[in-house]
Design an enzyme around this catalytic site. Structure first.
Site, PDB file in Angstrom:
ATOM      1  N   ASP A  75       0.823  -1.209   0.000  1.00  0.00           N
ATOM      2  CA  ASP A  75       0.000   0.000   0.000  1.00  0.00           C
ATOM      3  C   ASP A  75       0.857   1.259   0.000  1.00  0.00           C
ATOM      4  O   ASP A  75       1.851   1.338   0.722  1.00  0.00           O
ATOM      5  CB  ASP A  75      -0.904  -0.012   1.245  1.00  0.00           C
TER       6      ASP A  75
ATOM      7  N   GLU B 245      12.873 -15.959  -0.469  1.00  0.00           N
ATOM      8  CA  GLU B 245      12.956 -17.186   0.340  1.00  0.00           C
ATOM      9  C   GLU B 245      11.696 -18.024   0.184  1.00  0.00           C
ATOM     10  O   GLU B 245      11.697 -19.223   0.433  1.00  0.00           O
ATOM     11  CB  GLU B 245      13.102 -16.835   1.831  1.00  0.00           C
TER      12      GLU B 245
END
Ligand code: TEU
Length: 535
Positions: free
Chosen positions: A203, A245
């Protein structure tokens, strides 16, 4: 297709949780409502869901005021239920994208509560932007910035200090120069990736970093004191390391009209994608749309990022209403009450725009209710809850008109939203006629068009984004009459969009796969109509 690149040509459905479906009848949409509607989303044929913030929140800005990033608001459900939803959706082949709000927290967040209780100059206040005021008694805000919702972005406390909030006073801005702020957000990312989310929408992604001096705003100042500052790129590089990851993907809400600056976020070690607001804001005009498309592909080319195509979201006027107006572009600053619209015309154009965006190389974002062709609703002024309206002194209509609870079933109370109590925003009289069940069997409905288009897009590898097209940067435009857009994708797929007033001939030797409206008696493509063809 590899798992790592599903997002390059995905169709992502945006769920504004509060207004999607009400599972417990209390007037507010919730996770139970979403879970019950998963079959609908499968039938629609979307690849992923983006959930607007579902965390614990006083809902001063519809959840973009987060009190705790690790829990679900009780109005929506529980954390366990969110985990179930993520897993159930994944089993149905639908991935989950969550919405992270890093620029600010709720004034009820524990950090801000602690800052309020602590003294001026305390470490607790360092996590935010606290400053003394100006003027003899400190009664003038620390600088002259203007809030995104209007007025000063500063609020004064009893102890005389002011705190910064680029949005509502209930949304204090975090101090991104503080290492604890960075650490916390990386932990929050891990928290959600561990729970199976595939992506994160960021955002207000270009607003986090502030000039530490918080200077007055000077027109044209470079760098800007709080928009698109260089520090951001370092922040997103460490976020990217976390995402990598987990094979997680980012979509940034980077609202920057300058395409070169915009593209700097789309680096292989930063954000994978960002919303294409230039396409969203573009008027319904062949020349302007063609440039918007060309610019988009050209700016994505050097960085190898796929484009995104967005027609609507929870902040902007619904597409059928926008395209039915005299001014068909979108501009926050130009929003006024009572702008006349021709819904019949707007709907025709929105149908054509749907086929256009779904034929372009890249990912497509579809805001809930667009597949039903919902118009912007007129909300009685005393019912509007959006801070953008409230903070403007009632002048700005705000964004609630595109956030109205969805109509699911024509014959049920509240158009089948699921509520037994009155929904949090009133639904227009016309809502039952837009209900999903009423549109379901109707060959001419918006819902049928979207289902058909998504089915074809899934089945035709030619619509999938190829690296050449998304990062090589050029659409294969075909010669066309003025006011008409025509382009070819791979495998002989062709899209023609007629934005002119008159009917035009379809290209020779083509088979019609889908049109956004009926061809005329002589087989011509009428104005404001699009067609998918195969050569
Ligand atoms: O919006 C951020 C944002 O900057 C714009 O959409 C903004 O409304 C516009 O630039 C006004 O000039 C995001 C969310 O999408 C929105 O719903 C939230 O209200 C806002 O952030 C605050 O979190």
């Amino acid at each position: 297709e590899t798992t790592a690149s599903w997002w390059r040509d995905a169709v992502i459905y945006q769920i504004y949780v509060r207004s999607f479906a009400d599972g417990d009848g209390d007037g507010t949409g919730d996770l139970a409502g979403v879970r019950a509607r998963l079959p609908y989303l499968v039938e629609l044929g979307v690849d992923a869901l983006w959930f607007t913030p579902w965390y614990l929140s006083p809902l001063a800005d519809g959840g973009y005021d987060v009190a705790d990033y690790r829990s679900i608001d009780p109005a929506f459900g529980t954390l366990a239920e969110a985990e179930k939803l993520i897993a159930e959706a994944r089993e149905l082949g639908i991935r989950t994208i969550i919405d992270i709000v890093p620029n600010h927290v709720s004034d009820r967040h524990s950090w801000f509560r602690a800052a309020l209780a602590a003294a001026p100059g305390s470490p607790e206040r360092d996590l935010f932007h606290f400053r003394p005021g100006r003027g003899e008694h400190g009664e003038i805000p620390p600088n002259d910035w203007v809030s995104e919702f209007g007025g000063t972005p500063w609020t004064r406390l009893d102890d005389g200090q002011w705190y910064l909030h680029l949005f509502a006073p209930e949304q204090p801005d975090l101090n991104w120069a503080h290492p604890a702020v960075r650490q916390e957000h990386e932990d929050v990312l891990r928290f959600w990736f561990e729970r199976g989310v595939a992506g994160v929408r960021i955002d207000s992604a270009a607003l986090l970093a502030k000039d530490p001096a918080l200077p007055d705003f000077t027109e044209g100042a470079d760098p800007h004191p709080y928009v698109d500052r260089d520090e951001l790129h370092d922040i997103y590089r460490s976020w990217r390391a976390v995402a990598d990851e987990y094979d997680g993907v980012f979509v940034g809400e980077v609202w920057l009209p300058d395409s070169e600056r915009f593209a700097r976020y789309l680096r292989p070690d930063e954000l994978h994608t960002a919303f294409n607001f230039n396409f969203l804001a573009c008027p319904w005009d062949a020349g302007l749309l063609r440039s918007a498309i060309d610019d988009t592909l050209a700016e994505h080319a050097p960085v190898g990022a796929p484009a995104t195509w967005v027609l609507c979201n929870h902040d902007v006027t619904r597409t059928v209403t926008r395209y039915g107006r005299e001014d068909t572009g979108f501009d926050f600053a130009a929003k006024v009450f009572g702008t006349p619209t021709d819904l019949e015309l707007g709907t025709r154009r929105a149908r054509a725009a749907a086929l256009l965006s779904l034929a372009l190389p890249g990912a497509v974002y579809l805001y809930q209710g667009e597949e039903l062709g919902l118009p912007e609703a007129d909300i009685p002024r005393d019912r509007i809850q959006d801070p953008m309206h409230l903070r403007s002194g009632g002048v700005d209509p705000g964004r609630d008109g595109c956030r109205v609870p969805l109509p699911w079933s024509a014959g049920e109370p509240y158009a089948g939203f699921g509520s037994t109590a009155e929904p949090w925003l009133p639904q227009p009289q016309s809502w039952p006629s837009y209900a999903a069940d009423a549109q379901s069997g109707d060959a001419s409905s918006m819902l049928t068009l979207y289902r058909e288009a998504l089915r074809l897009r899934r089945g035709e590898p030619g619509f999938a984004a190829t690296v050449e097209e998304t990062s090589g940067g050029r659409l294969n435009w075909l010669p066309s009459a003025p006011g008409v857009l025509a382009f070819a994708r791979t495998d002989g797929l062709v899209c023609v969009v007629n934005l002119s007033d008159g009917a035009v001939e379809l290209p020779d030797h083509t088979e019609v796969l889908l049109t956004s409206g009926p061809l005329d008696g002589s087989g011509l493509l009428p104005g404001d109509t699009a067609a998918w063809l195969r050569r």
